[in-house]
Design an enzyme around this catalytic site. Sequence first.
Site, PDB file in Angstrom:
ATOM      1  N   LEU A 196     -54.999  41.971  99.547  1.00  0.00           N
ATOM      2  CA  LEU A 196     -53.982  42.788  99.623  1.00  0.00           C
ATOM      3  C   LEU A 196     -53.612  43.492 101.055  1.00  0.00           C
ATOM      4  O   LEU A 196     -52.764  44.470 100.981  1.00  0.00           O
ATOM      5  CB  LEU A 196     -55.102  43.737  98.217  1.00  0.00           C
ATOM      6  CG  LEU A 196     -54.031  44.776  97.674  1.00  0.00           C
ATOM      7  CD1 LEU A 196     -52.832  44.231  97.381  1.00  0.00           C
ATOM      8  CD2 LEU A 196     -55.072  45.708  96.910  1.00  0.00           C
ATOM      9  N   PRO A 199     -52.423  46.045 107.697  1.00  0.00           N
ATOM     10  CA  PRO A 199     -52.891  46.763 108.703  1.00  0.00           C
ATOM     11  C   PRO A 199     -51.983  48.751 108.353  1.00  0.00           C
ATOM     12  O   PRO A 199     -52.949  48.996 108.588  1.00  0.00           O
ATOM     13  CB  PRO A 199     -52.023  46.609 110.207  1.00  0.00           C
ATOM     14  CG  PRO A 199     -51.762  45.209 109.596  1.00  0.00           C
ATOM     15  CD  PRO A 199     -51.943  44.858 108.829  1.00  0.00           C
ATOM     16  N   GLY A 202     -53.398  50.688 103.580  1.00  0.00           N
ATOM     17  CA  GLY A 202     -55.338  51.042 102.890  1.00  0.00           C
ATOM     18  C   GLY A 202     -55.341  50.818 101.104  1.00  0.00           C
ATOM     19  O   GLY A 202     -55.086  50.271 100.646  1.00  0.00           O
ATOM     20  N   ILE A 230     -60.343  40.774 105.836  1.00  0.00           N
ATOM     21  CA  ILE A 230     -60.402  39.979 104.354  1.00  0.00           C
ATOM     22  C   ILE A 230     -61.889  39.330 104.151  1.00  0.00           C
ATOM     23  O   ILE A 230     -62.250  38.189 104.387  1.00  0.00           O
ATOM     24  CB  ILE A 230     -59.740  38.882 103.759  1.00  0.00           C
ATOM     25  CG1 ILE A 230     -58.006  39.810 103.678  1.00  0.00           C
ATOM     26  CG2 ILE A 230     -59.613  38.159 102.369  1.00  0.00           C
ATOM     27  CD1 ILE A 230     -57.689  40.783 102.993  1.00  0.00           C
ATOM     28  N   GLU A 442     -63.423  49.036  97.746  1.00  0.00           N
ATOM     29  CA  GLU A 442     -62.999  49.187  95.800  1.00  0.00           C
ATOM     30  C   GLU A 442     -62.642  50.252  95.993  1.00  0.00           C
ATOM     31  O   GLU A 442     -63.091  51.001  94.687  1.00  0.00           O
ATOM     32  CB  GLU A 442     -64.662  48.863  95.432  1.00  0.00           C
ATOM     33  CG  GLU A 442     -64.992  47.628  95.495  1.00  0.00           C
ATOM     34  CD  GLU A 442     -64.100  46.217  94.745  1.00  0.00           C
ATOM     35  OE1 GLU A 442     -62.973  46.402  93.744  1.00  0.00           O
ATOM     36  OE2 GLU A 442     -64.835  45.115  95.275  1.00  0.00           O
ATOM     37  N   ASN A 445     -64.163  56.331  98.219  1.00  0.00           N
ATOM     38  CA  ASN A 445     -64.225  57.263  97.319  1.00  0.00           C
ATOM     39  C   ASN A 445     -63.910  59.050  97.364  1.00  0.00           C
ATOM     40  O   ASN A 445     -63.655  59.204  95.774  1.00  0.00           O
ATOM     41  CB  ASN A 445     -65.889  57.767  97.681  1.00  0.00           C
ATOM     42  CG  ASN A 445     -67.232  56.472  97.851  1.00  0.00           C
ATOM     43  OD1 ASN A 445     -66.651  55.648  96.590  1.00  0.00           O
ATOM     44  ND2 ASN A 445     -68.164  57.517  97.346  1.00  0.00           N
TER      45      ASN A 445
END
Length: 633
Positions: A196, A199, A202, A230, A442, A445
């Site tokens: 996904l 550059p 993000g 990746i 993921e 935060n």
Amino acid sequence: MHSSRARLLAAPRALVAQSFPSTASVRWQSTAAAPQSSTKTKPKSAPETSPSFVKNIFCGRLVTDQILPYPNVLTEEQTENLNMLIDPTEKFFQECNDAARNDELERVDEKTMQGLREQGAFGLQVPTELGGVGCNNTMYARLVEIVGAHDLGVGITLGAHQSIGFKGILIAGNKEQKEKYLPKVASGEHMAAFALTEPSSGSDANSIRSRAVPSDDGSHWILNGSKIWISNGGIAEVFTVFAQTPVKDERTGEMVDKVTAFIVERSFGGVTNGAPEKKMGIKASNTTEVYFDNVKIPAENVLGEVGKGFKIAMEILNNGRFGMAAAMSGTMRSSISKAVEFAANRNQFGRKIHEFGAIQEKLARMAMLQYVTESLAFMISSNMDSGSKEYHLEAAISKVFGSEAAWWVTDEAIQVMGGMGFMKESGLERVVRDLRIFRIFEGTNDILRLFVALTGLQYAGGHLRAIQTAIKNPTANLGVILDEGSKRAIRAMGLSHSGPLPDVFLSLKDQALDVAKTVEEFGSACESLLIKYGNNVVDQQFQLNRIANAAIDLYCCAAVLSRATRSLELDLPSAQHEKKLATVWVNEACSRARYHIKGSRSGSTKSDFDAMTSISNDLIENGGLVAGRALGF
């Protein structure tokens, strides 16, 4: 790195799908995958309802269907199957995997990879009829906890493969796609990766530039572009790739670009990768750039619908996020065990160091953080296994909390062990290097906190609008108006409208009441923010961070009270210990939540926020620090 250091959402403004109460009537259009309500369609004037505990606290309400009693959905057969998997998995990581060697090699040793294939570790959640182990989310979380306790580099290799790499096929693929791809990825014959991040893309994952266009005859798509960071990028055969594609806008009839998800095989040709990245931690995990040069993708390899890829990307990430909390729980168990062993045997000043209050507080806080994280992971996995679709905010909280707790716990374990903890031999220096990435990928935060705050405020805004609508027709909505009016009057007198969090064990009633009162105060603060800022609340990130922190603490309180209640009711051997963990945690967490609530609405705090904005702007304009050197030269 699971495809990115920050693969979550579009910009924060796109997190909110509806307008908040405001004098302006602006509406925001969401490009993020909003959590789906499990309720039936309602009239436009009626607010959305949800079983989510976290969503409802933004309205100052306690909805406990998903937290009390502490959920456990495993059948006897599933429990037996899980027990049969636990011992071999533990034994494999203790006797066959060498985490230090993997770290030095900067790849997972091939013997370990082959052993993982033989264990079935690459297809834990794939149905047995397609060659997998057939674990549900709770079973998967328990096994991931073991991996997290032993080797996070291997954990990322496994997680990037199945938690996100081919998860899209598992949850959004059609029958033919599942039958074609799942057997080989489940066996580990083919590795998978999630592609996904780019550059320029993000945290703002909707701004990707990779592009796929259909062939003239419609038989295939032609993909060009590149992806960065990746995980498994250099070893994967199967990629879930997201690219912009031309789609006709149903409203205007014009062609616009929208994200589509594709299943891409390296064997299609035109798929290459760069050299493995040099990283601070998780060195055993293969992380590369991946390039797509005129890759021909068969039309049948579109995953889901054309133009609906962004929603699939978000669902994949939301679906797999609880697993990170489980892994972090395992990591903390391992770090705490080393610290406890050292503290129990180390003599200083004529005493064991565990007898000193400073060490006792460290160990106690480490245990509390592990207990909270584990409670979150298995509460969420059980909710998911029960069929809940309302777990997105809870899963985001578990990732934020777990990644920060594991970092703190391992750092403190090193502190307890002193110089020994700092040495490579202890293994903790590798763990702390590995852990740093978990607060970044993921979904960073920081972005996840905004996601929690804005999604919760969106939900509260819908309820506030419903009250405003009711006031316009008081005769037809008298009950709603009187009920709301009584709540506000009670709050205005400084009294609480809520009883304690229900169904909590009697000896924890004071903590249950504290949570309820704090939730009510939290809901009032959220309402004040909505009324004050309206749609512009999305730009108040100082306040949003405080709101998110309060929500995180309150959900954690509910989780530990629920789990401790179950242990006390069952009179488990650890019940009294768990009661102490829950008591101290809730006492302190509610105080923190009230501090953050105050910070979100205080005028003096707002002045500090303005000053920090100005300080930051000064740094940017100066290209670095503005204050001169202390010595003047």
